[in-house]
Design a protein around this motif. Structure first.
Motif, short mmCIF file in Angstrom:
data_model
loop_
_atom_site.label_atom_id
_atom_site.label_comp_id
_atom_site.label_asym_id
_atom_site.label_seq_id
_atom_site.Cartn_x
_atom_site.Cartn_y
_atom_site.Cartn_z
N ARG B 24 13.65 -36.94 27.70
CA ARG B 24 13.21 -38.27 28.08
C ARG B 24 11.81 -38.47 27.50
N CYS B 25 11.72 -39.47 26.68
CA CYS B 25 10.43 -39.78 26.07
C CYS B 25 9.51 -40.42 27.11
N ALA B 26 8.22 -40.39 26.85
CA ALA B 26 7.27 -40.99 27.79
C ALA B 26 7.53 -42.48 27.95
N CYS B 27 8.14 -43.11 26.94
CA CYS B 27 8.44 -44.54 27.03
C CYS B 27 9.66 -44.80 27.91
N GLY B 28 10.34 -43.73 28.31
CA GLY B 28 11.48 -43.90 29.20
C GLY B 28 12.83 -43.76 28.51
N LEU B 39 12.67 -38.11 17.03
CA LEU B 39 11.75 -39.24 16.84
C LEU B 39 12.22 -40.41 17.69
N CYS B 40 11.33 -40.91 18.51
CA CYS B 40 11.70 -42.03 19.37
C CYS B 40 11.34 -43.34 18.67
N VAL B 41 12.05 -44.43 19.01
CA VAL B 41 11.72 -45.72 18.40
C VAL B 41 10.31 -46.16 18.77
N CYS B 42 9.77 -45.63 19.87
CA CYS B 42 8.41 -46.00 20.25
C CYS B 42 7.39 -45.32 19.34
N GLY B 43 7.85 -44.44 18.46
CA GLY B 43 6.95 -43.80 17.51
C GLY B 43 6.58 -42.38 17.88
N ARG B 44 6.93 -41.96 19.09
CA ARG B 44 6.56 -40.60 19.49
C ARG B 44 7.50 -39.58 18.85
N ASN B 45 6.93 -38.45 18.47
CA ASN B 45 7.72 -37.33 17.93
C ASN B 45 7.72 -36.21 18.97
ZN ZN Z 1 9.70 -43.14 23.21
#
Ligand code: ZN
Lengths: 311, 376
Positions: B24-28, B39-45
């Motif tokens: 789970r990315c920090a963006c949810g 790689l998340c669409v929010c830009g986080r790796n």
């Molecule tokens: Zn994310």
């Protein structure tokens, strides 16, 4: 958890528990207890190696054959069975009761111990009268079979002259059919509650000596390893109250002329099992333990040229 | 175990198996461990997979049963030849421990049929995960890089396709919720206070348990194995997690004081006294607070690293098991003590406990935006 065990476990509700029980190597035995019950609801046996699976198949076949007399013979019933390429799992109904112990003395099994033995003898008689052996053989054919197995033993144990002794006893006996045997009747497989309440572990069910179950129950009694040899002599060969008592029990199961063959047939089967030649593989350590336990007794019998018991 | 477990249809169970494990990315968003990078669409790796090992965030500082140099030796030998012979050569004293399939023997009493998905937290060198991966889909998570690399090599060399290895700090990693049927914590909870130093060790343990509960499928179970704070081995002076004997018996402040003069044991982070263990009642209260329900509890007679012959803390089951076990030795002695309250005695003095836990009430599951778009 094995899938079959999981299915049954999921059906139990309330406060339940699983107890892993001591089992043969390669096998897992679990007892399931339900809410508030003091007896296991069911017992699951899982085997993953070839020998263990074979034993479970044998036990299952035994339970199927015993099913019509299950309540009289206090045997468990099969609840479920599954065999795959990887394992076999047998679920049996749980039996109530607990194990009971006693002390065997040369002046006979008195009181508590005597009552237990009497109940077991009565059970053996009922068992032999109700159930047919799973294969139709005579005791002489069995003697030849066991002798061949003993001769095939790698190493020098059991000693090779045991096969000769067995054939000698067989040659002088009348032909008679073999009896059904539980095959591993000892106090660890007998449950008690206001009398005998359960007989477990049926994987040794077979045709055998009519005295097999009695002798197995007597020999595998609660005793220290050091006492075993002297108890053995007291049971069968010394003029004492214990010997007279066991002779009376034997007379209820087989006529005196058959005793010698039945006795050596039992010993041969026992040795064959403990040497890992049948039913269940044995480790080097187990073989060494069995050898240490049996050597004085076997030597004592050999010195006396394999005498008949209770004479 | 809740009733829903039994009611789960094979199709539902399979559907859950097919969906890959997700972080789970920090963006949810949920990010499935599918390709080689996260790689998340929010830009986080969040991390990447390399040589069969998922590296998520910073690894934990080195700690372990063996010194760092020998561990490095082991890894370099493993890369040239089979890990089994490497372990026998480099760590002869630990080879048995690493190879013993019985370390996973608790699986026989864990109510999960083969095929379910398990997470082992603190998988170490993989004795348990590798064994379980024969029948289950296993995610083995290990914080120390060297140990995780060893485990990944082990999985690759043994062809364990159902074993995924993740190197991540347990305190930082976030899985998407409700995706594991079973979570294994074998000798882990007591160390949690070292990596999570906010507040008391107990608070850290609670946070850890609550997170694990969130990752658990609604019908899932947690296997928790841990020492008894007042168990017989401790009373006899065996080494506590501080490296000193008897520290678990002391009030916590006194244990901290005793440890202030003692070099860190096993880990540079093992300073102060933060390796809390509890009595049976203490675990019950801790688990209740974490909204976990004890479904089964056992004492491990040979320690939790050899979980065979587990003794159920249930009066009838324990009595029955003891009667069967007593056959081999001490029969007369045993008969005389039949009337003892064994459950009470084992709860009080048993060395190691093993618990099977379920979520006490349905976890509040937050609907997540799907991470599938990343893979398109
Ligand atoms: Zn994310």
């Amino acid at each position: 958890m094995h899938e079959l065990v999981w299915r049954l476990w999921s059906r139990e509700t309330g406060k339940k528990a699983l107890a892993p029980l001591p089992a043969d190597p390669g096998q897992v035995t679990l007892a399931c207890f339900g809410a508030g019950g003091r007896d296991p609801v069911w017992i699951a046996k899982i085997a993953r190696d070839a020998a263990g699976r074979q034993r479970l198949r044998q036990e299952r076949a035994a339970l199927a054959q015993l099913a019509p007399w299950r309540t009289q013979l206090l045997a468990p019933g099969e609840l479920d069975w599954q065999e795959t390429e990887a394992d076999a799992c047998l679920i049996e109904s749980g039996l109530g009761g607990r194990l009971r112990y006693w002390r065997t003395r040369r002046d006979g099994l008195r009181g508590h111990g005597g009552e237990l033995a009497e109940s077991v003898v009565a059970w053996i008689i009922k068992f032999q009268s109700l159930v047919a052996p799973p294969r139709a053989v005579s005791v002489r054919e069995l003697a030849a079979e066991y002798a061949a197995a003993l001769r095939s033993s790698p190493g020098k144990w059991p000693p090779p002259d045991w096969a000769d002794a067995l054939e000698d006893a067989s040659a002088g006996s009348e032909p008679r059919p073999a009896a059904p045997i539980h095959g591993d009747l000892w106090f660890g497989n007998c449950l008690w509650r206001e009398g005998l309440s359960g007989i477990t572990d049926w994987c040794g069910f077979d045709a055998g000596s009519p005295l097999d179950d009695l002798l197995s129950f007597l020999i595998k009694c609660p005793a220290r390893p050091r006492e075993r040899h002297s108890l053995f002599r007291a049971y069968f060969f010394e003029d004492c109250a214990l010997m007279r008592q066991t002779r009376a029990w034997a007379a209820r199961l087989a006529p005196p002329p058959a005793w010698r063959l039945c006795f050596y047939l039992f010993l041969a089967r026992r040795l064959r099992w403990e040497a890992g030649l049948a039913n269940q593989p044995r480790s080097e350590q187990e073989r060494a333990d069995a050898r240490a336990e049996w050597t004085p007794t076997l030597a004592w019998l050999r010195e006396r040229r394999f005498p008949a018991p209770w004479s | 175990m809740s009733a829903t477990h039994a009611n789960l249809s094979p199709a539902e169970a399979n559907a859950r198996q097919r969906a890959p494990v997700a972080l789970r990315c920090a963006c949810g968003r949920a990010l499935p461990l599918r390709r080689n990078e996260l790689l998340c669409v929010c830009g986080r790796n969040l991390g990447a997979r390399q040589d069969g090992l998922w590296r998520i965030g910073q690894p934990a500082p080195y700690w372990g049963e063996v010194e760092e140099e020998r561990m490095a030796d082991l890894l370099s030998v493993c890369r040239r030849r089979n890990w089994r012979s490497a372990a026998k050569k480099v760590l002869p004293e630990l080879a048995g421990y690493l190879l013993d399939a019985r370390r996973a023997a608790f699986i026989e009493v864990l109510p999960l049929p083969p095929g379910r998905r398990l997470l082992e937290i603190g998988a170490g060198m993989g004795a348990i995960s590798a064994e379980l991966a024969r029948d289950y889909d296993v995610v083995a998570m290990e914080g120390v890089r060297e140990r995780a690399e060893f485990l990944a090599l082990r999985a690759a060399q043994d062809g364990l396709e159902r074993l995924q290895v993740i190197c991540a700090d347990w305190h930082l990693i976030r899985f998407a919720p409700s995706q594991f049927d079973g979570i294994i914590m074998n000798g882990v909870l007591e160390w949690v206070g070292l990596g999570d130093r906010a507040g008391s060790p107990r608070a850290a343990q609670l946070r850890f348990l609550r997170r694990a509960r969130e990752w658990l499928a609604p019908d899932g179970v947690i296997y928790l194995a841990i020492e008894n704070r007042f168990g017989l081995p401790v009373l006899r002076g065996s080494r506590d997690h501080s490296g000193l004997p008897f520290t678990s018996l002391l009030p916590r402040w006194a244990a901290r004081l005793a440890c202030a003069f003692w070099a860190p044991y096993r880990s540079g982070a093992n300073r102060g006294y933060r390796t809390y263990t509890y009595s049976y009642g203490g675990y019950r209260r801790l688990l209740e607070q974490a909204e976990l329900k004890i479904e089964q509890s056992y004492v491990c007679p040979l320690g939790y690293n050899l979980p065979v012959g587990l003794m159920p803390l249930h009066p009838a089951a324990l009595r029955f098991q003891k009667a069967r076990r007593g056959m081999a030795r001490g029969i007369l002695w045993r008969a005389a003590r039949r009337r003892l309250n064994w459950v009470w005695l084992y709860r009080a003095l048993g060395g190691d406990f093993a618990f099977v836990l379920s979520a006490a009430s349905p976890a509040s599951v937050v609907a997540l935006p799907s991470g599938e778009r990343n893979d398109a």
